[in-house]
Design an enzyme around this catalytic site. Structure first.
Site, PDB file in Angstrom:
ATOM      1  N   HIS A  18       0.837  -1.209   0.000  1.00  0.00           N
ATOM      2  CA  HIS A  18       0.000   0.000   0.000  1.00  0.00           C
ATOM      3  C   HIS A  18       0.869   1.256   0.000  1.00  0.00           C
ATOM      4  CE1 HIS A  18      -3.074  -2.565   2.436  1.00  0.00           C
ATOM      5  NE2 HIS A  18      -3.446  -2.566   1.181  1.00  0.00           N
ATOM      6  N   LYS A  42     -16.324  -8.526   8.644  1.00  0.00           N
ATOM      7  CA  LYS A  42     -17.169  -8.490   9.845  1.00  0.00           C
ATOM      8  C   LYS A  42     -16.359  -8.142  11.081  1.00  0.00           C
ATOM      9  CE  LYS A  42     -20.771 -11.454   8.153  1.00  0.00           C
ATOM     10  NZ  LYS A  42     -20.678 -12.774   7.586  1.00  0.00           N
ATOM     11  N   ARG A  91      -1.663  -6.502  -8.379  1.00  0.00           N
ATOM     12  CA  ARG A  91      -0.654  -7.483  -7.987  1.00  0.00           C
ATOM     13  C   ARG A  91      -0.551  -8.629  -8.967  1.00  0.00           C
ATOM     14  NH1 ARG A  91      -3.260  -7.772  -2.104  1.00  0.00           N
ATOM     15  NH2 ARG A  91      -5.013  -7.567  -3.509  1.00  0.00           N
ATOM     16  N   SER A 129      -3.042  -7.893   2.921  1.00  0.00           N
ATOM     17  CA  SER A 129      -3.407  -7.701   4.329  1.00  0.00           C
ATOM     18  C   SER A 129      -3.891  -9.001   4.973  1.00  0.00           C
ATOM     19  CB  SER A 129      -4.501  -6.638   4.451  1.00  0.00           C
ATOM     20  OG  SER A 129      -4.001  -5.388   4.076  1.00  0.00           O
TER      21      SER A 129
HETATM   22  P1  ADP Z   1      -5.294  -5.959   0.681  1.00  0.00           P
HETATM   23  O1  ADP Z   1      -5.689  -6.685  -0.587  1.00  0.00           O
HETATM   24  O2  ADP Z   1      -3.861  -6.065   1.014  1.00  0.00           O
HETATM   25  O3  ADP Z   1      -6.243  -6.244   1.821  1.00  0.00           O
HETATM   26  P2  ADP Z   1      -6.811  -3.578   0.173  1.00  0.00           P
HETATM   27  O4  ADP Z   1      -8.032  -4.392  -0.042  1.00  0.00           O
HETATM   28  O5  ADP Z   1      -6.830  -2.591   1.271  1.00  0.00           O
HETATM   29  O6  ADP Z   1      -5.506  -4.447   0.379  1.00  0.00           O
HETATM   30  O7  ADP Z   1      -6.449  -2.916  -1.222  1.00  0.00           O
HETATM   31  C1  ADP Z   1      -6.343  -1.558  -1.484  1.00  0.00           C
HETATM   32  C2  ADP Z   1      -5.643  -1.370  -2.798  1.00  0.00           C
HETATM   33  O8  ADP Z   1      -4.254  -1.695  -2.637  1.00  0.00           O
HETATM   34  C3  ADP Z   1      -6.128  -2.231  -3.957  1.00  0.00           C
HETATM   35  O9  ADP Z   1      -6.060  -1.470  -5.155  1.00  0.00           O
HETATM   36  C4  ADP Z   1      -5.109  -3.345  -3.992  1.00  0.00           C
HETATM   37  O10 ADP Z   1      -5.002  -3.915  -5.279  1.00  0.00           O
HETATM   38  C5  ADP Z   1      -3.853  -2.604  -3.617  1.00  0.00           C
HETATM   39  N1  ADP Z   1      -2.834  -3.481  -3.093  1.00  0.00           N
HETATM   40  C6  ADP Z   1      -2.967  -4.406  -2.112  1.00  0.00           C
HETATM   41  N2  ADP Z   1      -1.817  -5.053  -1.885  1.00  0.00           N
HETATM   42  C7  ADP Z   1      -0.898  -4.513  -2.737  1.00  0.00           C
HETATM   43  C8  ADP Z   1       0.492  -4.774  -3.000  1.00  0.00           C
HETATM   44  N3  ADP Z   1       1.161  -5.719  -2.349  1.00  0.00           N
HETATM   45  N4  ADP Z   1       1.104  -4.018  -3.944  1.00  0.00           N
HETATM   46  C9  ADP Z   1       0.406  -3.061  -4.613  1.00  0.00           C
HETATM   47  N5  ADP Z   1      -0.909  -2.792  -4.429  1.00  0.00           N
HETATM   48  C10 ADP Z   1      -1.554  -3.500  -3.508  1.00  0.00           C
END
Ligand code: ADP
Length: 160
Positions: A18, A42, A91, A129
């Site tokens: 992120h 949840k 990713r 995450s």
């Molecule tokens: P995660 O999938 O890690 O729970 P989120 O759902 O909060 O993350 O995703 C928020 C944004 O960050 C999305 O656009 C997701 O594709 C991107 N994202 C998540 N992990 C990565 C990563 N390792 N590298 C680049 N972008 C990422």
């Protein structure tokens, strides 16, 4: 530059993947609003206020970046902030299939908001995450994946 971008996600927890997207997106806009989704699942590991505070702390000094909670459609959140770019990280091909469809629907609903995909840095591509949470719950070291303060907060949250 006055262009505003939004970067929506759950950030439960914020990880290096992120932060890489935030850093790169911030260079493309005058102001970046990181939208923290109210309901990632949840039972989130960190509540909304903690996730917002973590992003504010870890992006301090990186430029005009703001962490703001949001609920509902990302395009509505974009419009509320006057954003014309919606940033997403990619990713994998699996991410692309889903994101492509979502970007298409968002474009139909809000043509003035352009979805911009940033390819994950190869070294950070595996980080997600949900996996970071699993590793921490199983007693693993997550300091390769999240900032050290986040690793400490995860340990405290998990009662370690
Ligand atoms: P995660 O999938 O890690 O729970 P989120 O759902 O909060 O993350 O995703 C928020 C944004 O960050 C999305 O656009 C997701 O594709 C991107 N994202 C998540 N992990 C990565 C990563 N390792 N590298 C680049 N972008 C990422």
């Amino acid at each position: 530059m006055s262009r505003v971008g939004i970067y929506p996600g759950s950030f439960d927890p914020l990880h290096f993947g992120h932060l890489s997207i935030i850093r790169r997106a911030a260079r493309m806009v005058g102001r970046l609003v990181v939208g923290v989704a109210v309901n990632p699942s949840k039972s989130p590991l960190f509540d909304l206020d903690q996730r917002v505070a973590t992003i504010a702390r870890e992006t301090a000094g990186m430029g005009a970046i703001e962490a703001v909670p949001f609920t509902g459609l990302a395009i509505a959140f974009a419009r509320a902030h006057g954003a014309t770019l919606l940033i997403r990280g990619l990713r994998s091909g699996t991410d692309l299939d889903y994101e492509d469809q979502m970007a298409g629907m968002n474009a139909a609903m809000a043509p003035e908001v352009e979805t911009v995909f940033l390819l994950a840095e190869p070294a950070l591509r595996p980080i997600a995450s949900s996996l970071v949470r699993d590793v921490a719950r199983l007693g693993g070291d997550v300091t390769n994946f999240v900032p050290s303060a986040v690793a400490r907060e995860m340990a405290a949250r998990l009662g370690r």
